[in-house]
Design a protein around this motif. Structure first.
Motif, PDB file in Angstrom:
ATOM      1  N   ARG A   1       0.838  -1.199   0.000  1.00  0.00           N
ATOM      2  CA  ARG A   1       0.000   0.000   0.000  1.00  0.00           C
ATOM      3  C   ARG A   1       0.872   1.248   0.000  1.00  0.00           C
ATOM      4  NH1 ARG A   1      -5.491  -0.351  -1.019  1.00  0.00           N
ATOM      5  NH2 ARG A   1      -6.181  -2.447  -0.418  1.00  0.00           N
ATOM      6  N   TRP A   2       0.430   2.264  -0.733  1.00  0.00           N
ATOM      7  CA  TRP A   2       1.146   3.534  -0.832  1.00  0.00           C
ATOM      8  C   TRP A   2       0.821   4.428   0.363  1.00  0.00           C
ATOM      9  CZ3 TRP A   2       5.045   6.166  -2.436  1.00  0.00           C
ATOM     10  CH2 TRP A   2       5.003   7.560  -2.575  1.00  0.00           C
ATOM     11  N   CYS A   3       1.857   4.887   1.052  1.00  0.00           N
ATOM     12  CA  CYS A   3       1.732   5.878   2.124  1.00  0.00           C
ATOM     13  C   CYS A   3       2.430   7.143   1.651  1.00  0.00           C
ATOM     14  CB  CYS A   3       2.382   5.372   3.409  1.00  0.00           C
ATOM     15  SG  CYS A   3       1.612   3.919   4.138  1.00  0.00           S
ATOM     16  N   GLU A   4       1.684   8.187   1.414  1.00  0.00           N
ATOM     17  CA  GLU A   4       2.285   9.411   0.895  1.00  0.00           C
ATOM     18  C   GLU A   4       2.987  10.180   2.011  1.00  0.00           C
ATOM     19  OE1 GLU A   4      -1.517  12.460   0.960  1.00  0.00           O
ATOM     20  OE2 GLU A   4      -1.219  11.187  -0.782  1.00  0.00           O
ATOM     21  N   PRO A   5       3.890  11.104   1.661  1.00  0.00           N
ATOM     22  CA  PRO A   5       4.579  11.899   2.686  1.00  0.00           C
ATOM     23  C   PRO A   5       3.583  12.638   3.580  1.00  0.00           C
ATOM     24  CG  PRO A   5       5.534  12.292   0.519  1.00  0.00           C
ATOM     25  CD  PRO A   5       4.276  11.504   0.299  1.00  0.00           C
ATOM     26  N   GLY A   6       4.001  12.952   4.792  1.00  0.00           N
ATOM     27  CA  GLY A   6       3.111  13.660   5.700  1.00  0.00           C
ATOM     28  C   GLY A   6       3.767  13.959   7.027  1.00  0.00           C
ATOM     29  N   THR A   7       3.038  14.682   7.856  1.00  0.00           N
ATOM     30  CA  THR A   7       3.471  15.050   9.203  1.00  0.00           C
ATOM     31  C   THR A   7       2.453  14.508  10.199  1.00  0.00           C
ATOM     32  OG1 THR A   7       4.607  17.046   8.439  1.00  0.00           O
ATOM     33  CG2 THR A   7       3.980  16.977  10.750  1.00  0.00           C
ATOM     34  N   PHE A   8       2.939  13.946  11.303  1.00  0.00           N
ATOM     35  CA  PHE A   8       2.033  13.397  12.309  1.00  0.00           C
ATOM     36  C   PHE A   8       2.669  13.511  13.685  1.00  0.00           C
ATOM     37  CE2 PHE A   8       4.910   9.935  11.785  1.00  0.00           C
ATOM     38  CZ  PHE A   8       4.759   9.062  12.849  1.00  0.00           C
ATOM     39  N   LEU A   9       1.863  13.293  14.709  1.00  0.00           N
ATOM     40  CA  LEU A   9       2.347  13.257  16.085  1.00  0.00           C
ATOM     41  C   LEU A   9       2.664  11.817  16.454  1.00  0.00           C
ATOM     42  CD1 LEU A   9      -0.006  15.783  17.918  1.00  0.00           C
ATOM     43  CD2 LEU A   9       2.391  16.101  17.283  1.00  0.00           C
ATOM     44  N   MET A  10       3.939  11.557  16.699  1.00  0.00           N
ATOM     45  CA  MET A  10       4.398  10.231  17.083  1.00  0.00           C
ATOM     46  C   MET A  10       4.498  10.153  18.601  1.00  0.00           C
ATOM     47  SD  MET A  10       7.805   8.346  15.634  1.00  0.00           S
ATOM     48  CE  MET A  10       8.195   6.639  16.027  1.00  0.00           C
TER      49      MET A  10
ATOM     50  N   HIS B   1       5.891  13.786  19.923  1.00  0.00           N
ATOM     51  CA  HIS B   1       6.683  14.759  19.172  1.00  0.00           C
ATOM     52  C   HIS B   1       6.249  14.738  17.715  1.00  0.00           C
ATOM     53  CE1 HIS B   1       8.653  10.883  18.704  1.00  0.00           C
ATOM     54  NE2 HIS B   1       9.321  11.353  17.664  1.00  0.00           N
ATOM     55  N   GLU B   2       6.503  15.824  17.028  1.00  0.00           N
ATOM     56  CA  GLU B   2       6.097  15.955  15.628  1.00  0.00           C
ATOM     57  C   GLU B   2       7.134  15.312  14.711  1.00  0.00           C
ATOM     58  OE1 GLU B   2       6.181  19.693  12.864  1.00  0.00           O
ATOM     59  OE2 GLU B   2       4.266  19.723  13.973  1.00  0.00           O
ATOM     60  N   VAL B   3       6.654  14.509  13.784  1.00  0.00           N
ATOM     61  CA  VAL B   3       7.523  13.836  12.812  1.00  0.00           C
ATOM     62  C   VAL B   3       7.032  14.154  11.405  1.00  0.00           C
ATOM     63  CG1 VAL B   3       8.284  11.613  11.884  1.00  0.00           C
ATOM     64  CG2 VAL B   3       8.136  11.956  14.359  1.00  0.00           C
ATOM     65  N   THR B   4       7.956  14.543  10.553  1.00  0.00           N
ATOM     66  CA  THR B   4       7.655  14.753   9.142  1.00  0.00           C
ATOM     67  C   THR B   4       8.378  13.706   8.315  1.00  0.00           C
ATOM     68  OG1 THR B   4       7.340  17.137   9.419  1.00  0.00           O
ATOM     69  CG2 THR B   4       7.822  16.350   7.195  1.00  0.00           C
ATOM     70  N   LEU B   5       7.631  13.008   7.489  1.00  0.00           N
ATOM     71  CA  LEU B   5       8.195  12.051   6.536  1.00  0.00           C
ATOM     72  C   LEU B   5       8.140  12.703   5.161  1.00  0.00           C
ATOM     73  CD1 LEU B   5       6.486   8.773   7.821  1.00  0.00           C
ATOM     74  CD2 LEU B   5       8.766   9.634   8.364  1.00  0.00           C
ATOM     75  N   THR B   6       9.293  13.001   4.596  1.00  0.00           N
ATOM     76  CA  THR B   6       9.346  13.778   3.352  1.00  0.00           C
ATOM     77  C   THR B   6       9.184  12.917   2.110  1.00  0.00           C
ATOM     78  OG1 THR B   6      11.765  13.589   3.216  1.00  0.00           O
ATOM     79  CG2 THR B   6      10.853  15.483   4.428  1.00  0.00           C
ATOM     80  N   LYS B   7       9.305  11.602   2.277  1.00  0.00           N
ATOM     81  CA  LYS B   7       9.182  10.706   1.129  1.00  0.00           C
ATOM     82  C   LYS B   7       8.078   9.688   1.391  1.00  0.00           C
ATOM     83  CE  LYS B   7      14.075  10.989  -0.169  1.00  0.00           C
ATOM     84  NZ  LYS B   7      15.329  10.220  -0.411  1.00  0.00           N
ATOM     85  N   GLY B   8       7.292   9.442   0.349  1.00  0.00           N
ATOM     86  CA  GLY B   8       6.303   8.383   0.454  1.00  0.00           C
ATOM     87  C   GLY B   8       6.983   7.023   0.444  1.00  0.00           C
ATOM     88  N   PHE B   9       6.256   6.004   0.871  1.00  0.00           N
ATOM     89  CA  PHE B   9       6.803   4.654   0.894  1.00  0.00           C
ATOM     90  C   PHE B   9       5.672   3.653   0.701  1.00  0.00           C
ATOM     91  CE2 PHE B   9       5.702   5.886   5.180  1.00  0.00           C
ATOM     92  CZ  PHE B   9       5.128   4.760   5.758  1.00  0.00           C
ATOM     93  N   TRP B  10       6.060   2.463   0.317  1.00  0.00           N
ATOM     94  CA  TRP B  10       5.115   1.356   0.180  1.00  0.00           C
ATOM     95  C   TRP B  10       5.304   0.413   1.361  1.00  0.00           C
ATOM     96  CZ3 TRP B  10       1.621   1.155  -3.843  1.00  0.00           C
ATOM     97  CH2 TRP B  10       1.861   2.015  -4.941  1.00  0.00           C
ATOM     98  N   ILE B  11       4.205  -0.063   1.919  1.00  0.00           N
ATOM     99  CA  ILE B  11       4.280  -0.992   3.045  1.00  0.00           C
ATOM    100  C   ILE B  11       3.311  -2.138   2.797  1.00  0.00           C
ATOM    101  CG2 ILE B  11       2.542   0.223   4.453  1.00  0.00           C
ATOM    102  CD1 ILE B  11       4.354  -0.461   6.914  1.00  0.00           C
TER     103      ILE B  11
END
Length: 269
Positions: A42-51, A67-77
């Motif tokens: 499944r495709w997970c697009e880049p985003g920001t979330f509270l971890m 804490h706030e985490v930003t993932l700048t690249k999408g990934f497949w899982i």
């Protein structure tokens, strides 16, 4: 049917290795098929979330600093943990099934160490290098588990055995008792989360790529954990433990060589 709307798409879709692909209510997906065993990603697009978890989340642990985490690249899982069928197809019939306690093609492979997961990934990438498989980072894992939610579980504040395979006679924070199965179950036997991912909560713990370490005090981008430590991260809880360990923020760690009857893994790209 309401489709999940992506705003950031993968650079290439579908990729050459995909046996089939498409888009459904959970978003984009591609599948890899080997010896008639199929694994969907499944495709997970880049985003920001509270971890992590807020201070008022019941039964939280001290190592879950939010804490706030930003993932700048999408990934497949992968939409499921690695099954025993996929393990056998890739590693070969001569490599003994490491999961003798709860055998079943559609059950998760368990009793595998972090080192075992790496050996499997190396073998699978050797079959088709463009797969570029790995374990998810701890941040990627929690991002995918939460699927846009901020509650203890992706379904809200509570779970029972109709949603999660766990030690349900020890429910989470004032929850009701439900069926304690005392074994693993098929990887798609229970509902998926909002991003189409099955059993991110319960069934088997899932190894992550990271070494375990303390969370930062400030926002971070694309975290990958410390350079070294004594344990690799596991996430998700399991059939063997109570509800608190199945929370999206709950963390576990062990030496990378350790095998246990409730340890499995999920592939990422």
């Amino acid at each position: 049917m309401v489709f999940r709307k992506h705003t950031i798409f993968p650079e290439e879709f579908p990729e050459a290795w995909a046996s089939d692909w498409g888009e459904d209510e959970y978003g984009l997906w591609m599948a890899f098929t080997y010896k008639d065993v199929r694994q969907v990603f499944r495709w997970c697009e880049p985003g920001t979330f509270l971890m992590g978890s807020p201070n008022d989340e019941p039964e939280r642990d001290d190592d879950e600093l939010q804490h706030e985490v930003t993932l700048t690249k999408g990934f497949w899982i992968a939409d499921t943990p690695v099954t025993q069928a996929l393990w056998t197809a890739v590693m070969g019939e001569d490599d003994q099934n490491p999961s003798p306690h709860f055998p079943g093609d559609d059950r998760p492979v368990e009793n595998v160490s972090w080192d075992d997961a790496q050996a499997f990934i190396d073998t699978m990438n050797g079959l088709k290098a463009e797969l570029k498989l790995c374990l998810p980072t701890e941040a990627q894992w929690e991002y995918a588990c939460r699927a846009g939610t901020t509650t203890p579980f992706s379904w809200g504040d509570q779970i029972d055995s109709s949603l999660v395979n766990f030690k349900a006679n020890r429910p989470y924070f004032n929850g009701r008792n439900s069926e304690y199965r005392k074994h693993t179950i098929n990887v798609k036997a229970l509902p998926c989360n909002n991003w189409g991912l099955y059993q991110m909560h319960g069934n088997v713990f899932e190894w992550c790529q990271d070494w375990y370490g303390e969370y930062p005090l400030t926002p971070v981008t694309d975290p990958r954990g410390p350079q070294s430590w004594v344990g690799r991260v596991l996430r998700g809880g399991s059939w063997f433990l109570s509800g608190r360990f199945c929370r999206s923020a709950s963390r576990h760690r062990f030496a990378p060589s350790i095998r246990r009857v409730n340890y499995g893994f999920r592939l990422s790209r």
